[in-house]
Design a protein around this motif. Structure first.
Motif, PDB file in Angstrom:
ATOM      1  N   ASP A  95      88.774  29.102 -10.030  1.00 37.23           N
ATOM      2  CA  ASP A  95      88.558  29.955  -8.524  1.00 37.23           C
ATOM      3  C   ASP A  95      87.573  29.362  -7.628  1.00 37.23           C
ATOM      4  OD1 ASP A  95      90.245  32.041  -9.427  1.00 37.23           O
ATOM      5  OD2 ASP A  95      88.703  33.524  -9.606  1.00 37.23           O
ATOM      6  N   PHE A  96      86.460  28.883  -8.183  1.00 34.16           N
ATOM      7  CA  PHE A  96      85.515  28.246  -7.382  1.00 34.16           C
ATOM      8  C   PHE A  96      85.271  26.885  -7.554  1.00 34.16           C
ATOM      9  CE2 PHE A  96      83.232  32.741  -7.225  1.00 34.16           C
ATOM     10  CZ  PHE A  96      84.190  33.329  -6.443  1.00 34.16           C
ATOM     11  N   GLY A  97      86.267  26.055  -8.246  1.00 33.53           N
ATOM     12  CA  GLY A  97      86.075  24.715  -8.404  1.00 33.53           C
ATOM     13  C   GLY A  97      85.727  24.460  -9.701  1.00 33.53           C
ATOM     14  N   LYS A  98      85.586  23.278 -10.422  1.00 33.92           N
ATOM     15  CA  LYS A  98      85.170  22.929 -11.499  1.00 33.92           C
ATOM     16  C   LYS A  98      83.728  23.139 -11.915  1.00 33.92           C
ATOM     17  CE  LYS A  98      85.804  19.154 -15.073  1.00 33.92           C
ATOM     18  NZ  LYS A  98      86.607  17.540 -15.258  1.00 33.92           N
ATOM     19  N   GLY A  99      83.322  23.929 -12.897  1.00 31.84           N
ATOM     20  CA  GLY A  99      82.011  24.218 -13.024  1.00 31.84           C
ATOM     21  C   GLY A  99      81.823  25.132 -14.107  1.00 31.84           C
ATOM     22  N   LYS A 141      76.726  29.710  -2.184  1.00 28.14           N
ATOM     23  CA  LYS A 141      77.581  30.124  -1.275  1.00 28.14           C
ATOM     24  C   LYS A 141      78.051  31.723  -1.851  1.00 28.14           C
ATOM     25  CE  LYS A 141      81.186  31.152   1.621  1.00 28.14           C
ATOM     26  NZ  LYS A 141      80.794  31.433   2.964  1.00 28.14           N
ATOM     27  N   ARG A 142      78.096  32.841  -1.117  1.00 29.60           N
ATOM     28  CA  ARG A 142      78.190  34.039  -1.456  1.00 29.60           C
ATOM     29  C   ARG A 142      79.595  34.857  -0.841  1.00 29.60           C
ATOM     30  NH1 ARG A 142      72.868  33.848  -2.112  1.00 29.60           N
ATOM     31  NH2 ARG A 142      71.912  35.091  -3.933  1.00 29.60           N
ATOM     32  N   PHE A 143      80.450  35.167  -1.650  1.00 33.75           N
ATOM     33  CA  PHE A 143      81.304  35.932  -1.280  1.00 33.75           C
ATOM     34  C   PHE A 143      81.164  37.415  -1.773  1.00 33.75           C
ATOM     35  CE2 PHE A 143      83.182  31.868  -1.918  1.00 33.75           C
ATOM     36  CZ  PHE A 143      83.860  31.678  -0.809  1.00 33.75           C
ATOM     37  N   ASP A 144      80.695  38.278  -0.832  1.00 31.98           N
ATOM     38  CA  ASP A 144      80.321  39.834  -0.969  1.00 31.98           C
ATOM     39  C   ASP A 144      81.537  40.707  -1.015  1.00 31.98           C
ATOM     40  OD1 ASP A 144      77.654  38.727  -0.998  1.00 31.98           O
ATOM     41  OD2 ASP A 144      77.230  39.428   0.882  1.00 31.98           O
ATOM     42  N   SER A 145      82.726  40.079  -0.660  1.00 34.37           N
ATOM     43  CA  SER A 145      83.887  40.965  -0.780  1.00 34.37           C
ATOM     44  C   SER A 145      85.285  40.319  -0.748  1.00 34.37           C
ATOM     45  CB  SER A 145      84.013  41.675   0.742  1.00 34.37           C
ATOM     46  OG  SER A 145      84.169  41.132   1.797  1.00 34.37           O
ATOM     47  N   LEU A 146      86.229  40.831  -1.112  1.00 36.87           N
ATOM     48  CA  LEU A 146      87.601  40.464  -0.923  1.00 36.87           C
ATOM     49  C   LEU A 146      88.218  40.250   0.301  1.00 36.87           C
ATOM     50  CD1 LEU A 146      89.046  42.530  -3.749  1.00 36.87           C
ATOM     51  CD2 LEU A 146      88.240  40.210  -4.155  1.00 36.87           C
ATOM     52  N   ASN A 147      88.073  39.103   1.038  1.00 41.41           N
ATOM     53  CA  ASN A 147      88.450  38.711   2.418  1.00 41.41           C
ATOM     54  C   ASN A 147      89.157  37.376   2.657  1.00 41.41           C
ATOM     55  OD1 ASN A 147      86.401  36.729   1.955  1.00 41.41           O
ATOM     56  ND2 ASN A 147      84.768  37.864   2.841  1.00 41.41           N
ATOM     57  N   PHE A 153      89.493  30.032   0.081  1.00 42.10           N
ATOM     58  CA  PHE A 153      88.672  28.997  -0.798  1.00 42.10           C
ATOM     59  C   PHE A 153      89.258  28.848  -2.255  1.00 42.10           C
ATOM     60  CE2 PHE A 153      84.671  28.507  -3.559  1.00 42.10           C
ATOM     61  CZ  PHE A 153      84.238  27.384  -2.672  1.00 42.10           C
ATOM     62  N   ILE A 154      89.681  30.073  -2.839  1.00 45.36           N
ATOM     63  CA  ILE A 154      90.492  29.839  -4.166  1.00 45.36           C
ATOM     64  C   ILE A 154      91.752  29.205  -3.884  1.00 45.36           C
ATOM     65  CG2 ILE A 154      91.786  31.515  -5.959  1.00 45.36           C
ATOM     66  CD1 ILE A 154      89.755  33.594  -5.426  1.00 45.36           C
ATOM     67  N   GLY A 162      89.503  20.007  -9.222  1.00 49.24           N
ATOM     68  CA  GLY A 162      88.459  19.416  -9.171  1.00 49.24           C
ATOM     69  C   GLY A 162      87.252  20.066  -8.316  1.00 49.24           C
ATOM     70  N   LEU A 163      86.163  19.377  -7.914  1.00 48.49           N
ATOM     71  CA  LEU A 163      85.348  20.138  -7.039  1.00 48.49           C
ATOM     72  C   LEU A 163      85.404  19.636  -5.475  1.00 48.49           C
ATOM     73  CD1 LEU A 163      82.709  22.054  -7.306  1.00 48.49           C
ATOM     74  CD2 LEU A 163      81.497  19.829  -7.449  1.00 48.49           C
ATOM     75  N   LEU A 164      85.823  20.777  -4.812  1.00 53.89           N
ATOM     76  CA  LEU A 164      86.049  20.401  -3.312  1.00 53.89           C
ATOM     77  C   LEU A 164      85.052  20.831  -2.241  1.00 53.89           C
ATOM     78  CD1 LEU A 164      89.803  21.811  -3.418  1.00 53.89           C
ATOM     79  CD2 LEU A 164      88.981  19.322  -3.808  1.00 53.89           C
ATOM     80  N   HIS A 165      83.952  21.259  -2.938  1.00 57.85           N
ATOM     81  CA  HIS A 165      82.713  21.734  -2.146  1.00 57.85           C
ATOM     82  C   HIS A 165      81.689  21.196  -2.209  1.00 57.85           C
ATOM     83  CE1 HIS A 165      81.491  24.592  -5.155  1.00 57.85           C
ATOM     84  NE2 HIS A 165      82.639  24.781  -5.342  1.00 57.85           N
ATOM     85  N   ASP A 166      80.528  21.171  -1.643  1.00 55.43           N
ATOM     86  CA  ASP A 166      79.214  20.820  -1.923  1.00 55.43           C
ATOM     87  C   ASP A 166      78.287  21.587  -2.205  1.00 55.43           C
ATOM     88  OD1 ASP A 166      78.893  21.904   0.617  1.00 55.43           O
ATOM     89  OD2 ASP A 166      77.975  20.028   1.224  1.00 55.43           O
ATOM     90  N   TYR A 167      78.527  22.977  -2.477  1.00 51.44           N
ATOM     91  CA  TYR A 167      77.798  24.063  -3.077  1.00 51.44           C
ATOM     92  C   TYR A 167      77.419  23.783  -4.626  1.00 51.44           C
ATOM     93  CZ  TYR A 167      79.678  26.359   0.990  1.00 51.44           C
ATOM     94  OH  TYR A 167      80.137  26.852   2.304  1.00 51.44           O
ATOM     95  N   ASP A 168      75.994  23.994  -4.670  1.00 56.07           N
ATOM     96  CA  ASP A 168      75.354  24.149  -6.094  1.00 56.07           C
ATOM     97  C   ASP A 168      76.037  25.333  -6.980  1.00 56.07           C
ATOM     98  OD1 ASP A 168      73.691  21.564  -5.980  1.00 56.07           O
ATOM     99  OD2 ASP A 168      72.772  23.028  -4.259  1.00 56.07           O
ATOM    100  N   VAL A 169      76.199  26.513  -6.262  1.00 55.50           N
ATOM    101  CA  VAL A 169      76.155  27.748  -6.881  1.00 55.50           C
ATOM    102  C   VAL A 169      77.171  28.430  -5.991  1.00 55.50           C
ATOM    103  CG1 VAL A 169      75.031  29.898  -7.834  1.00 55.50           C
ATOM    104  CG2 VAL A 169      74.117  27.499  -8.188  1.00 55.50           C
ATOM    105  N   VAL A 170      78.215  29.123  -6.515  1.00 53.78           N
ATOM    106  CA  VAL A 170      78.994  30.107  -5.770  1.00 53.78           C
ATOM    107  C   VAL A 170      79.138  31.541  -6.626  1.00 53.78           C
ATOM    108  CG1 VAL A 170      81.314  30.442  -4.906  1.00 53.78           C
ATOM    109  CG2 VAL A 170      80.426  28.225  -5.084  1.00 53.78           C
TER     110      VAL A 170
END
Length: 229
Positions: A95-99, A141-147, A153-154, A162-170
């Protein structure tokens, strides 16, 4: 109404009241709630918060903020034993990339571990407990709701891998087996964004927190591991 949606509504009401009470702007209050992980802590305490009146909910939020704590207990369910998290072994097209994926809900991590043990034909499964201390140096990066943003993003992460973003934590809801059916219809352009979100609101989404960099893993402290059979 599911837990996630219920807490979303309650947190919005609380933010409006908090902003009014302390004369803060909408942007300031959202930043404050994110800084102290108020939404995530409300999600953990949802049973308690629905047994008390709204003023006690506000007192709980005040305590969370005044305690000045950025610590959050998270769980990882697996059917494999390990001592150190290795990001290179993470599954692709998530969902949020490899991690490294965790949740604040222990029951959810147990369920994940059990289902994984069945798939891998393992007799034992494990729940790892960590303490996550959020640092201001982390890109979160926070997703507080299904929007729509969450869906897009998913879509990118699931389709490209892979990893398509530069966030440390989602942080955000999970596209599990049930919600994924709707997400797949959205990815195939069979459902519009509005139709997909409307369907998802009838589901009970779980929660996940994913760690994507070594810097993020540096903010995780191992607490313990429980074994189940």
């Amino acid at each position: 109404m599911n837990i996630q949606s219920d807490i979303e509504m309650l947190s919005v009401q609380a933010m409006e009241m908090y902003a009014k009470r302390y004369k803060m702007t909408g942007e300031e209050i959202v930043g404050l709630f994110h800084k102290y992980q108020v939404f995530e802590k409300m999600l953990i305490q949802h049973e308690y918060l629905h047994q008390v009146d709204f003023e006690e909910v506000m007192e709980y939020i005040d305590k969370v903020i005044k305690d000045d704590s950025r610590e959050l207990v998270v769980y990882h369910g697996s059917c494999f034993e390990f001592d150190k998290v290795d990001l290179s072994k993470s599954h692709n097209r998530r969902d949020f990339g490899k991690g490294f994926y965790t949740t604040i809900l222990k029951s959810q991590s147990i369920d994940w571990a059990y289902r994984l043990s069945l798939r891998e034909k393992k007799k034992k499964y494990y729940v790892y407990e960590y303490l996550f201390t959020e640092s201001e140096s982390l890109r979160v990066k926070r997703f507080d709701s299904l929007n729509k943003e969450w869906l897009e993003f998913i879509k990118q992460n699931r389709s490209k891998g892979g990893l398509l973003h530069d966030y440390d934590v989602v942080l955000g809801p999970v596209a599990d087996d049930k919600t994924m059916e709707t997400v797949q219809l959205y990815l195939a352009d069979i459902l519009t964004t509005e139709e997909a979100i409307r369907r998802l609101k009838y589901r009970k989404p779980n929660n996940q927190i994913s760690f994507h960099t070594e810097r993020a893993l540096g903010c995780l402290r191992f607490v313990g591991r429980e074994t189940y059979e």
